[in-house]
Design an enzyme around this catalytic site. Structure first.
Site, PDB file in Angstrom:
ATOM      1  CG  ASP A 182      12.678   0.002  34.005  1.00  0.00           C
ATOM      2  OD1 ASP A 182      12.996   0.404  32.747  1.00  0.00           O
ATOM      3  OD2 ASP A 182      13.652  -1.440  33.980  1.00  0.00           O
ATOM      4  CE  LYS A 229      19.993 -22.090  29.708  1.00  0.00           C
ATOM      5  NZ  LYS A 229      19.877 -23.016  28.135  1.00  0.00           N
TER       6      LYS A 229
END
EC number: 2.7.11.24
Length: 506
Positions: A139, A21
């Site tokens: 990234d 989550k």
């Protein structure tokens, strides 16, 4: 309460449990009832709450639809929203990888030289392909590299990626660069140069490889100045030629006024490492970007002799400028919604044809799939918030999906030559954390998805991992106490894993 009882594509997936989550939404492990394959489904909540976040999602879906490579994570499907102009959430189905490289490094303090070499080889193969498309990842870090226990790596999280076009103003191209500092090339720490190159990704790969060798981040800077200090502590102060080309006056002044530092021999920093590995690492970590090799040049390094065959490693044509015209415009929420909807239709060919012909979506084809998922995720989230491991209520199936046993050799690499197969086999034999017994290995092998080794015919030893329990990448009988729950670190790992989507390899 029953799920998936109405007509809709959601019935194809049987949700098992929440595995993560994060700020973007919820990730659940699921089974594709058509194939028996375990997948991860990410629900991205309120996609259009912030236009900048929606653009990042659009960029990632689009980039990874175009980049189809064995070393890039694969999207399986994106569920069709119930409406074209009012949807808020997106459900993305992607391959379930077992862990990420950050967790592998933390859990394995005695990786072998064969591991080191094979890991770097895969990363450079992926980067060769990405850069051939004129895409910069921007990234790269261990948490953005997914891993399976058979040593298979896949690059993910292209939300910060950019496509380089010759006529793109560099000042616009790089204004939003916010990648993780520890893996950021020095030219990005101080806006050194007016034009950036794929060498920024090469530097990140060098930092990652150094971390693989030592088990620790190489340049864990607290801020940009500290980052430059750590870099120059190892590499020495840059040459006067390099300093003269730095366009940022503050950065140039800081480095020019720095006390002269001499480079530290890599053999002193990386004890017992393969000399060929260190020689290549020095090239990857050259302070001046023009001195770094391309991914293709790095793959030709003697370090990879015996496993590298450049002619076999795929490249692709540069991506079309038309695909990324949106990067040059100021977009409204409705603009981004329409473009994301158009990307979703790539996974619904019939609907795409109707869209292209100018027809509206036929909503009754999928009247309730997303609604069923909403209720199911709500059920899972309620239990997850209480710290419980929950399996959703669901209908009973007359026949469950067949168990599948995958080959020990990745299906995408079946044309590999004998040299590479021997190398992979050698690496697999050195892996850590063997199953407790042959019998237990037999019982588990059939449950492993995509690329996991068939223990029945080819017993091999697995990499350890602190991965999420729901992924079943770790042999369940060997769980340690840290693997019985989902820690905050694991939530972050799973969220970052799930935030990355690519198109299914055809």
């Amino acid at each position: 309460m029953e799920f998936f009882t109405e007509y809709g594509e959601a019935s194809q997936y049987q949700i098992q449990e929440v595995v993560g989550k994060g700020s973007y939404g919820v990730v659940a492990a699921a089974v594709d009832t058509h194939t028996g394959e375990r997948v991860a489904i990410k629900k991205i909540n309120d996609v259009f709450e912030h236009v900048s976040d929606a653009i990042r999602i659009l960029r990632e879906i689009k980039v990874l639809r175009l980049l189809r490579h064995p070393d890039i994570v694969v999207i399986k499907h994106i569920m069709l929203p119930p409406t074209r102009r009012e949807f808020r959430d997106i459900y993305v189905v992607f391959e379930l990888m077992e862990s990420d490289l950050h967790q592998v490094i933390e859990a394995n303090h005695d990786l072998s030289p064969e591991h080191h070499r094979f890991f770097l080889y895969q990363l450079l193969c992926a980067l060769k392909y990405i850069h051939s498309a004129n895409v910069f990842h921007r990234d790269l870090k261990p948490k953005n590299i997914l891993a399976n226990s058979d040593c298979k790596l896949k690059i993910c999280d292209f939300g910060l990626a950019r496509v380089a076009f010759n006529d793109s103003p560099s000042t616009i191209f790089w204004t939003d660069y916010v990648a993780t500092r520890w893996y950021r090339a020095p030219e990005l720490c101080g806006s050194f140069f007016s034009k950036y190159t794929p060498a920024i990704d090469i530097w990140s790969i060098g930092c990652i490889f150094a971390e693989i060798l030592t088990g620790r981040p190489l340049f864990p800077g607290r801020n940009v100045v500290h980052q430059l200090d750590l870099i120059t502590d190892l590499l020495g102060t840059p040459s006067s030629e390099t300093l003269s080309r730095i366009r940022n006056e503050n950065a140039r002044g800081y480095l020019t006024g720095m006390q002269r530092k001499h480079p530290i021999p890599f053999s002193h920093k990386f004890h017992n490492a393969d000399p060929l590995a260190l020689r290549l690492l020095e090239r990857l970590l050259a302070f001046d970007p023009k001195d770094r090799p391309t991914a293709e040049e790095a793959l030709a390094d003697p370090y990879f002799r015996g496993i590298s065959k450049l002619s076999r490693e795929p490249s692709r044509l540069p991506v079309s400028k038309f695909e990324f015209e949106f990067e040059r415009r100021k977009l409204t929420k409705d603009d981004v919604r329409e473009m994301i909807y158009r990307e979703i239709l790539e996974y619904h060919p019939q609907m795409l044809q109707e869209y292209i012909r100018g027809g509206e979506q036929i909503s009754f084809l999928y009247p309730s799939g997303v609604d069923r998922f909403k209720r199911q995720f709500a059920h899972l989230e309620e239990n997850y918030s209480r710290g419980e491991r929950s399996t959703p209520l669901r209908r009973q199936h007359a026949s469950l999906p067949r168990e599948r046993v995958c080959s020990s050799v990745d299906s995408n690499n079946q044309d590999s030559d004998n040299e590479e197969r021997r190398a992979i086999s050698s690496i697999a034999r050195t892996m850590i954390s063997p199953p407790r017994s042959q019998e237990k290995g037999k019982n588990r092998a059939s449950a492993y998805p995509n690329g996991i080794i068939n223990l029945n015919s080819n017993p091999k030893i697995y990499l350890k991992s602190a991965s999420i329990s729901a992924s079943t990448c770790i042999i369940r009988g060997n769980k340690g106490p840290k693997e019985n729950g989902i820690s905050e670190d694991m939530e972050e790992v799973v969220y970052e894993l799930s935030d990355n989507v690519t198109r299914m390899l055809s």
